[in-house]
Design a protein around this motif. Structure first.
Motif, short mmCIF file in Angstrom:
data_model
loop_
_atom_site.label_atom_id
_atom_site.label_comp_id
_atom_site.label_asym_id
_atom_site.label_seq_id
_atom_site.Cartn_x
_atom_site.Cartn_y
_atom_site.Cartn_z
N VAL A 1 1.05 -1.07 0.47
CA VAL A 1 0.23 -0.22 0.04
C VAL A 1 1.02 1.13 -0.21
O VAL A 1 1.72 0.87 0.61
CB VAL A 1 -0.78 0.15 0.64
N VAL A 2 0.56 2.16 -0.64
CA VAL A 2 1.64 3.26 -0.96
C VAL A 2 1.06 4.07 0.05
O VAL A 2 0.11 4.90 0.71
CB VAL A 2 0.90 4.55 -2.18
N MET A 44 2.91 7.76 2.80
CA MET A 44 4.01 9.06 2.41
C MET A 44 5.28 8.38 2.51
O MET A 44 5.35 7.60 3.60
CB MET A 44 3.59 9.29 3.57
N ASN A 45 6.51 8.81 1.72
CA ASN A 45 7.96 8.46 1.86
C ASN A 45 7.67 6.78 0.59
O ASN A 45 8.61 6.40 1.55
CB ASN A 45 8.81 8.67 3.01
N SER A 46 7.22 6.57 0.70
CA SER A 46 7.45 4.51 -0.55
C SER A 46 7.87 5.34 -1.56
O SER A 46 7.58 6.48 -1.76
CB SER A 46 5.70 4.48 -0.67
N LEU A 47 8.19 4.82 -1.95
CA LEU A 47 8.84 4.18 -3.64
C LEU A 47 7.89 3.48 -4.39
O LEU A 47 8.19 2.35 -3.88
CB LEU A 47 10.36 3.68 -3.93
N VAL A 48 6.69 4.27 -5.45
CA VAL A 48 6.93 3.57 -6.49
C VAL A 48 6.63 3.95 -7.36
O VAL A 48 6.89 4.66 -8.98
CB VAL A 48 5.01 4.34 -5.68
N GLY A 55 -2.26 5.65 -1.48
CA GLY A 55 -3.23 4.59 -0.33
C GLY A 55 -4.06 3.15 -1.48
O GLY A 55 -4.16 2.53 -1.05
N LEU A 56 -3.36 3.54 -2.69
CA LEU A 56 -3.75 2.39 -3.44
C LEU A 56 -2.74 1.13 -3.01
O LEU A 56 -1.47 1.66 -2.77
CB LEU A 56 -3.00 3.10 -5.08
#
Length: 128
Positions: free
Chosen positions: A53-54, A56-60, A100-101
């Motif tokens: 789940v995405v 904040m501060n995630s690498l997507v 949130g995705l």
């Protein structure tokens, strides 16, 4: 627009983003859309956020299905944007769309000028 995918947001990210939105007085469709997304989000404690789940501060890694291009971006708060390449602010259209995705989700996100971004999440790496 297609049906919106379910989104999951940590309580900490929700509270911080709502505080930032409350203080921002710009009349922006992106910020309005982000506020709507946050209002419909399922909120969970950070330690209970599911894998993929995405947050904040995630690498997507995602694919723009309109042109097939793959992108790797770190989702950051507005004040962090511009500190380095490969970052996108949650206040930017693509950033607001990603929050949130989950891996495999698709979303159609309106852009200025009437264009629509068609994004698909490929992978998510969250900081330790």
């Amino acid at each position: 627009m297609s049906e919106l995918p379910a989104i999951t947001v940590t309580e900490e990210d929700y509270n911080r983003l709502m505080s930032l939105l409350d203080r921002d007085d710009s009349d922006s469709d992106v910020l309005e859309g982000l506020a709507e997304e946050l209002e419909r989000a399922e909120l969970v404690p950070a330690d209970q956020l599911p894998e993929g789940v995405v947050a904040m501060n995630s690498l997507v890694r995602f694919v723009n299905e309109g042109n097939g291009q793959s992108h790797d971006l770190t989702l950051v708060y507005p004040h962090q944007a511009g500190a380095g390449a490969g970052q996108v602010s949650v206040f930017a259209p693509a950033g607001a769309a990603l929050l949130g995705l989950s891996v495999g989700d698709r979303i159609d996100w309106p852009m200025s000028g009437g264009k629509i971004l068609h994004l698909k999440i490929v992978s998510v790496t969250r900081p330790e």
